[in-house]
Design an enzyme around this catalytic site. Structure first.
Site, PDB file in Angstrom:
ATOM      1  N   HIS A  72       0.813  -1.219   0.000  1.00  0.00           N
ATOM      2  CA  HIS A  72       0.000   0.000   0.000  1.00  0.00           C
ATOM      3  C   HIS A  72       0.849   1.273   0.000  1.00  0.00           C
ATOM      4  O   HIS A  72       0.328   2.365  -0.200  1.00  0.00           O
ATOM      5  CB  HIS A  72      -0.997   0.003   1.166  1.00  0.00           C
ATOM      6  N   ASP A  80       0.143  -7.649   1.642  1.00  0.00           N
ATOM      7  CA  ASP A  80       0.576  -6.254   1.708  1.00  0.00           C
ATOM      8  C   ASP A  80       2.092  -6.129   1.780  1.00  0.00           C
ATOM      9  O   ASP A  80       2.632  -5.267   2.467  1.00  0.00           O
ATOM     10  CB  ASP A  80      -0.075  -5.542   2.906  1.00  0.00           C
ATOM     11  N   SER A  88       4.621   2.913   7.741  1.00  0.00           N
ATOM     12  CA  SER A  88       4.279   1.674   7.032  1.00  0.00           C
ATOM     13  C   SER A  88       5.439   1.137   6.212  1.00  0.00           C
ATOM     14  O   SER A  88       6.107   1.869   5.487  1.00  0.00           O
ATOM     15  CB  SER A  88       3.098   1.924   6.093  1.00  0.00           C
TER      16      SER A  88
END
Length: 357
Positions: free
Chosen positions: A105, A135, A209
């Protein structure tokens, strides 16, 4: 009051987890380190900041209400306006030649990726491969000199209560670290069929992230990927993808550029059994896809699968993971119960369709 975690959660995580020293007995709490500085100095150069540019459609598309054939006919007359959107995340080097792990992402839709090292050096990066279901993404930079790389650890050795440290690029503030503990393991947060997150309370925020989670030995035991928060910022509930999963996915992406998972073509249902000696443990086959691998192998609706390749099946999620780990074309030996009889059924595993989630 907290709200349910969205599918992609929040873009925030990055850096390191520390397991505390051993204790003398079960009644003695583990003590924390006096300082994380030695570990941070050693591992932080392998953590990178990632800046991305995405090209997105601006405003409403006037042709979206028409059938595809009409859209194709008039698209040239009414081109969609596009604009650039900038974002940021984190990552870590896993090979000195320039391979870097991050989250899908973070980079999955990027038209341009720039990686920044701890010393401020910036380099363009290219996508090697991405896996939407976990992911996890692998990107690469090209540099004449070697990069400092991180070392994978074994997330299966983590215990609830172990110290962890996170580092990355929160809110664009590169080279940041935070510390906390492992709060829980095996979390399913509803982001996909392969959820098996490590829950941590080390503060992580948007921009973290894709960063690594380190143990006390400075090994990567997770990839920080999501937070549970009613505000969008850290409230002490973060989630990391275990290195047991991430290292395997990264290796496959590097070798093949994609992930191929095993697939049976069945709809499964949990029986809800628990406890030693219970006969209701296993997974019920509710439907079998016509012409699919399971149908060709002789699996029937109503069969109860109790094992895959000799490993006990506890629930549908566990069976899904077991089958997905078998390379397409290989045989899965299914131990099952059918009308009160136990038997073993060999099934040639197919390739999981891309639209399966």
């Amino acid at each position: 009051m907290s709200a349910p975690l969205p599918r992609r959660a929040v873009f925030a995580l990055a850096c390191a987890g520390l397991a505390a020293p051993g204790c003398a007995g079960p009644a003695v709490a583990r003590s924390g380190p006096e300082s994380f500085a030695p570990l941070v100095r050693r591992v932080l150069p392998a953590v990178v900041n990632i800046a991305v540019v995405e090209s997105v459609t601006s405003g409403n598309d006037p042709l979206s209400m028409f059938p595809p054939e009409i859209q194709r006919q008039f698209r040239g007359r009414y081109p969609q306006r596009r604009r650039e959107v900038r974002g940021s995340g984190s990552g870590f080097v896993i090979d000195s030649s320039g391979y870097i792990v991050t989250n899908t992402h973070v980079v999955g839709n990027a038209s341009r990726i720039v990686v920044s090292l701890l010393d401020g050096t910036e380099m363009p990066a290219e996508i090697v491969g991405v896996d939407d279901l976990t992911d996890i993404a692998l990107i690469r930079v090209h540099r004449a000199t070697s990069l400092q790389s991180a070392v994978w650890g074994d997330s299966r050795k983590l215990e609830v209560g172990d110290w962890v440290v996170a580092a990355g690029n929160p809110f664009g503030l590169g080279g940041s670290v935070t510390a906390g503990i492992v709060s829980a393991r095996g979390r399913d947060i509803g982001s996909g069929p392969f959820d098996d997150f490590i829950q941590i309370d080390a503060p992580i925020n948007p921009g973290n992230s894709g960063g690594p989670l380190f143990n006390a030995d400075g090994e990567v035991v997770g990839i920080n990927s999501a937070i549970y928060s009613p505000t969008g910022s850290s409230v002490g509930i973060g989630f990391a993808i275990p290195s047991e999963i991430a290292s395997r996915i990264a290796a496959d992406l590097r070798e093949k550029g994609r992930i191929e998972r095993g697939w049976l073509g069945v709809t499964m249902q949990d029986l809800g059994g628990s406890g030693e000696g219970r006969r209701d443990r296993g997974v019920a086959i509710a439907e079998v896809v016509r012409g699919g691998p399971a149908a060709r192998g002789g699996l029937r609706p109503g069969d109860i699968v109790i094992g895959v390749n000799g490993q006990t099946v506890e629930d549908a999620r566990g069976m899904l993971r077991s089958v997905a780990a078998i390379p397409p074309g290989q045989t899965a030996r299914l131990q099952l119960r059918r009308q009160g009889r136990e038997l073993e059924l060999p099934v040639t595993v197919g390739r999981r369709p891309s639209n399966e989630d």
